[in-house]
Design a protein around this motif. Structure first.
Motif, short mmCIF file in Angstrom:
data_model
loop_
_atom_site.label_atom_id
_atom_site.label_comp_id
_atom_site.label_asym_id
_atom_site.label_seq_id
_atom_site.Cartn_x
_atom_site.Cartn_y
_atom_site.Cartn_z
N TYR A 153 0.96 -1.33 -0.04
CA TYR A 153 0.08 0.16 -0.05
C TYR A 153 0.84 1.27 0.09
N LEU A 154 1.98 1.19 0.73
CA LEU A 154 2.93 2.31 0.93
C LEU A 154 3.94 2.55 -0.39
N ASN A 155 4.48 3.64 -0.43
CA ASN A 155 5.30 4.23 -1.49
C ASN A 155 6.82 4.24 -1.21
N VAL A 156 7.66 3.63 -1.89
CA VAL A 156 8.98 3.71 -1.33
C VAL A 156 9.59 5.11 -1.92
N SER A 157 9.10 5.73 -2.77
CA SER A 157 9.68 7.06 -3.36
C SER A 157 9.14 8.24 -2.37
N ALA A 158 8.07 7.97 -1.71
CA ALA A 158 7.91 8.87 -0.66
C ALA A 158 8.68 8.75 0.48
N ALA A 159 8.98 7.43 0.90
CA ALA A 159 9.83 7.37 2.07
C ALA A 159 11.22 7.84 1.77
N GLU A 160 11.71 7.69 0.46
CA GLU A 160 13.20 8.17 0.27
C GLU A 160 12.85 9.47 0.26
N LYS B 183 10.13 -2.53 1.37
CA LYS B 183 8.85 -2.77 0.98
C LYS B 183 8.74 -4.29 0.70
N VAL B 184 7.86 -4.89 1.33
CA VAL B 184 7.28 -6.32 0.94
C VAL B 184 5.86 -6.23 0.21
N LYS B 185 5.61 -7.22 -0.43
CA LYS B 185 4.19 -7.62 -1.24
C LYS B 185 3.52 -8.63 -1.05
N VAL C 245 11.89 -8.83 0.48
CA VAL C 245 11.86 -7.21 0.42
C VAL C 245 12.11 -7.20 -1.22
N VAL C 246 11.25 -6.27 -2.00
CA VAL C 246 11.19 -6.06 -3.26
C VAL C 246 11.82 -4.40 -3.71
N GLU C 247 11.97 -4.02 -2.70
CA GLU C 247 12.26 -2.34 -2.75
C GLU C 247 12.83 -2.07 -1.63
N ALA C 248 13.88 -0.97 -1.57
CA ALA C 248 14.16 -0.27 -0.14
C ALA C 248 14.77 1.14 -0.81
N THR C 249 14.75 1.95 0.13
CA THR C 249 15.42 3.24 0.04
C THR C 249 16.95 3.22 0.21
N LYS C 250 17.28 4.10 -0.25
CA LYS C 250 18.98 4.37 -0.22
C LYS C 250 19.46 4.28 1.26
N PHE C 251 18.69 5.02 2.29
CA PHE C 251 18.91 4.98 3.57
C PHE C 251 18.61 3.75 4.11
N ALA C 252 17.88 2.85 3.56
CA ALA C 252 17.75 1.44 4.18
C ALA C 252 18.91 0.72 3.78
N ARG C 253 19.31 0.89 2.39
CA ARG C 253 20.52 0.21 1.78
C ARG C 253 21.81 0.44 2.65
#
Length: 95
Positions: A39-46, A54-56, A69-77
């Motif tokens: 439901y939530l947006n990785v780009s907004a968190a970034e 993000k998991v789906k 995990v399908v996607e992560a922000t730079k800060f998580a990476r």
């Protein structure tokens, strides 16, 4: 809304579950970041500077911990979170 403590090896995370019309909106928050459902947006968190992954296809906190995990922000990476790892592993890196 359901709030649940989720014990992990590196600390205790906080699970938040919001019942929507068809599927729940799920977030598990650790000390330095959070795991989110589709439901939530990785780009907004970034853009906001958050460490987020993000998991789906999940409907429970346990699903989130087991999902990939399908996607992560730079800060998580920067914390060591990578696409392809389990949600549980990503959260452990966020303590």
């Amino acid at each position: 809304m359901l709030i649940e403590q989720i014990p992990l090896k590196n600390g205790c995370a906080l699970g938040l579950r919001f019942e929507m019309q068809k599927y729940p909106l799920l977030v598990i928050r650790a000390e330095k970041g959070f795991l989110m459902c589709g439901y939530l947006n990785v780009s907004a968190a970034e853009a906001l500077g958050d460490a987020a992954a993000k998991v789906k296809g999940v409907q429970s906190f346990e699903d989130m911990l087991e999902a990939t995990v399908v996607e992560a922000t730079k800060f998580a990476r920067d914390l060591g979170v990578e696409a392809g790892m389990a949600g549980r592993e990503a959260l452990e890196k966020m303590f």
